[in-house]
Enzyme design. Structure first.
Site, PDB file in Angstrom:
ATOM      1  NE  ARG A  39      58.701  21.048  47.012  1.00 37.78           N
ATOM      2  CZ  ARG A  39      57.781  21.993  46.828  1.00 37.78           C
ATOM      3  NH1 ARG A  39      57.842  23.107  47.534  1.00 37.78           N
ATOM      4  NH2 ARG A  39      56.841  21.835  45.929  1.00 37.78           N
ATOM      5  CE  LYS A  89      70.824   1.851  53.225  1.00 35.27           C
ATOM      6  NZ  LYS A  89      71.029   0.398  53.315  1.00 35.27           N
ATOM      7  CD  GLU A 108      73.287  -5.130  62.867  1.00 31.17           C
ATOM      8  OE1 GLU A 108      74.234  -4.866  62.104  1.00 31.17           O
ATOM      9  OE2 GLU A 108      72.286  -5.773  62.512  1.00 31.17           O
ATOM     10  CE  LYS A 135      75.039   2.100  59.004  1.00 32.31           C
ATOM     11  NZ  LYS A 135      73.640   1.840  59.272  1.00 32.31           N
ATOM     12  CD  GLU A 148      73.030  -1.011  50.545  1.00 40.33           C
ATOM     13  OE1 GLU A 148      72.473  -0.342  51.415  1.00 40.33           O
ATOM     14  OE2 GLU A 148      72.802  -2.203  50.332  1.00 40.33           O
ATOM     15  NE  ARG A 185      74.401   2.505  54.000  1.00 42.68           N
ATOM     16  CZ  ARG A 185      73.797   3.597  54.434  1.00 42.68           C
ATOM     17  NH1 ARG A 185      74.022   4.748  53.823  1.00 42.68           N
ATOM     18  NH2 ARG A 185      72.977   3.571  55.460  1.00 42.68           N
ATOM     19  CG  ASN A 205      72.886  -6.642  53.470  1.00 42.63           C
ATOM     20  OD1 ASN A 205      72.372  -7.664  53.052  1.00 42.63           O
ATOM     21  ND2 ASN A 205      72.197  -5.592  53.884  1.00 42.63           N
ATOM     22  CG  HIS A 240      72.042  -8.100  58.019  1.00 45.48           C
ATOM     23  ND1 HIS A 240      73.262  -8.122  58.656  1.00 45.48           N
ATOM     24  CD2 HIS A 240      71.232  -7.323  58.786  1.00 45.48           C
ATOM     25  CE1 HIS A 240      73.189  -7.365  59.754  1.00 45.48           C
ATOM     26  NE2 HIS A 240      71.967  -6.870  59.846  1.00 45.48           N
ATOM     27  CG  HIS A 290      67.329  -9.168  56.490  1.00 48.04           C
ATOM     28  ND1 HIS A 290      67.960  -8.304  55.630  1.00 48.04           N
ATOM     29  CD2 HIS A 290      67.157  -8.486  57.654  1.00 48.04           C
ATOM     30  CE1 HIS A 290      68.166  -7.149  56.263  1.00 48.04           C
ATOM     31  NE2 HIS A 290      67.698  -7.232  57.475  1.00 48.04           N
ATOM     32  CG  HIS A 292      67.839  -7.541  63.941  1.00 47.79           C
ATOM     33  ND1 HIS A 292      67.586  -7.780  62.604  1.00 47.79           N
ATOM     34  CD2 HIS A 292      68.975  -6.794  63.981  1.00 47.79           C
ATOM     35  CE1 HIS A 292      68.540  -7.199  61.879  1.00 47.79           C
ATOM     36  NE2 HIS A 292      69.389  -6.605  62.681  1.00 47.79           N
TER      37      HIS A 292
HETATM   38  N1  GLY Z   1      71.807  -1.170  57.992  1.00 46.30           N
HETATM   39  C1  GLY Z   1      72.508  -1.199  56.785  1.00 46.30           C
HETATM   40  C2  GLY Z   1      72.814   0.145  56.228  1.00 46.30           C
HETATM   41  O1  GLY Z   1      72.633   1.157  56.881  1.00 46.30           O
HETATM   42  O2  GLY Z   1      73.238   0.230  55.093  1.00 46.30           O
END
Ligand code: GLY
Length: 330
Positions: A112, A134, A176, A200, A210, A214, A218, A221, A225, A237
């Site tokens: 957990r 994330k 980035e 960031k 997000e 946030r 993107n 991207h 992407h 990338h």
């Molecule tokens: N790489 C995008 C984010 O962390 O939201």
């Protein structure tokens, strides 16, 4: 836009507290912090095979995106159970974004949730994947579709680990960093790793899950992407994101927000409009069947659009953007 008062800098280039719970250790020769941070706990180091010489790993994972699977997560969990790791464990992830995403997910659900330390060893993982909590794995239905938000207890970013990175890998991180300059802080230069990380941190602190702001991360991207998808991930990338940033800057100018064109490096890339369009339909920002993109109105500032931080692009505008891309890259 980011302010140091929000971050509580204890000692520049050494330790930064990321509100509320993550400590960032940044600099050269800072890997020894890992042991200090794990004091009193049982330490389990899970490293990418390519960087196992940097630490003494408990477990290793094969390098590459192919490791970022549910099966690999289960395999690691079983290995942890077999070795008797309990709730007193701290899991340390050492590697690039694949490792920090996969191992972060393991730590978030093992018993957990046990404390996690991220040790990003690529520029891309330092400025992007390791920040913001994330994590996740890929599925046959798409990338990063299963995962959690789980902030690490600490991030240990040692610049010495970047010394042996190939140029193509460094370029992924630089793309980035350039994106952060475009959307958040015009003063960021290509070598400003810590400044890009702080940028960031400031964004995700304001919108950890997000729901709005946030999304600006993107930028570049939506198209980037899609480029990776149609190129079957054979394009780096960083290159895809740079083309994406150029295309989305062009759209920002086409919509009348950005007053002057931003110069981008010229690369050669031929593409099929129909395939690129189809690939863009997988974008997570899509709403009511429409593609949406983040826009900037100057270098260092992404636009809000009533809290959505992205706006719809009509078919006609998309075709105009593809025409620009064909002219520039074809
Ligand atoms: N790489 C995008 C984010 O962390 O939201």
């Amino acid at each position: 836009m980011s302010s140091d008062s929000e971050l509580c800098i204890l000692r520049a280039m050494d330790k930064i507290l990321i509100h509320p719970a993550t400590e960032l250790y940044f600099g050269c020769n800072v890997l020894h912090k890992i042991h200090e941070l794990c004091h009193g706990h049982r330490m389990c180091v899970i490293a990418d095979e390519a960087v196992k010489h940097l630490v003494q790993p408990t477990l290793t994972i094969p390098s590459g995106e192919k490791s970022k699977t549910r099966e690999m997560k289960q395999k690691l969990e079983d290995q942890l159970f077999q070795a008797g790791f309990g709730r007193d464990t701290v899991i340390v992830a050492v590697g690039g974004g694949v490792t920090t995403d996969l191992v972060g997910f393991v730590a978030s659900t093992y018993m957990r949730g046990v404390p996690l330390i991220l040790v990003p060893t690529t520029l891309l993982a330092m400025v992007d994947a390791s920040i913001g909590g994330k994590n996740g794995v890929d599925t046959p239905f798409g990338k990063n579709l299963v995962g959690t938000f789980y902030p690490p207890k600490a991030i240990v970013a040692d610049l010495d680990t970047l010394k042996t990175l190939p140029e193509r890998e460094l370029a992924n991180g630089r793309a980035e960093i350039f994106k952060m300059k475009l959307i958040w802080d015009a003063s960021i230069e290509p070598e400003d790793v810590l400044k890009a990380m702080k940028a960031k941190i400031a964004v995700v602190e304001k919108d950890p899950k997000e729901s709005g702001l946030r999304r600006i991360l993107n930028f570049g991207h939506t198209i980037g992407h899609a480029i990776e998808l149609v190129a079957n991930f054979e394009i780096p990338h960083g290159e895809a994101v740079m083309i994406g940033c150029a295309a989305e800057s062009w759209l920002s100018q086409h919509f009348g927000y950005l007053k002057t064109a931003i110069p981008f490096p010229k690369v050669h890339w031929k593409f099929d409009r129909k395939k690129l369009h189809q690939a863009m339909m997988h974008d997570k920002k899509k709403a009511k069947g429409e593609v949406r993109v983040v826009c900037i109105d100057r270098i260092g500032h992404a636009m809000e659009f009533d809290g959505q931080y992205c706006r719809a692009v009509s078919e006609q505008d998309l075709e105009a953007c593809f025409a620009y891309m064909e002219k520039t890259y074809g």
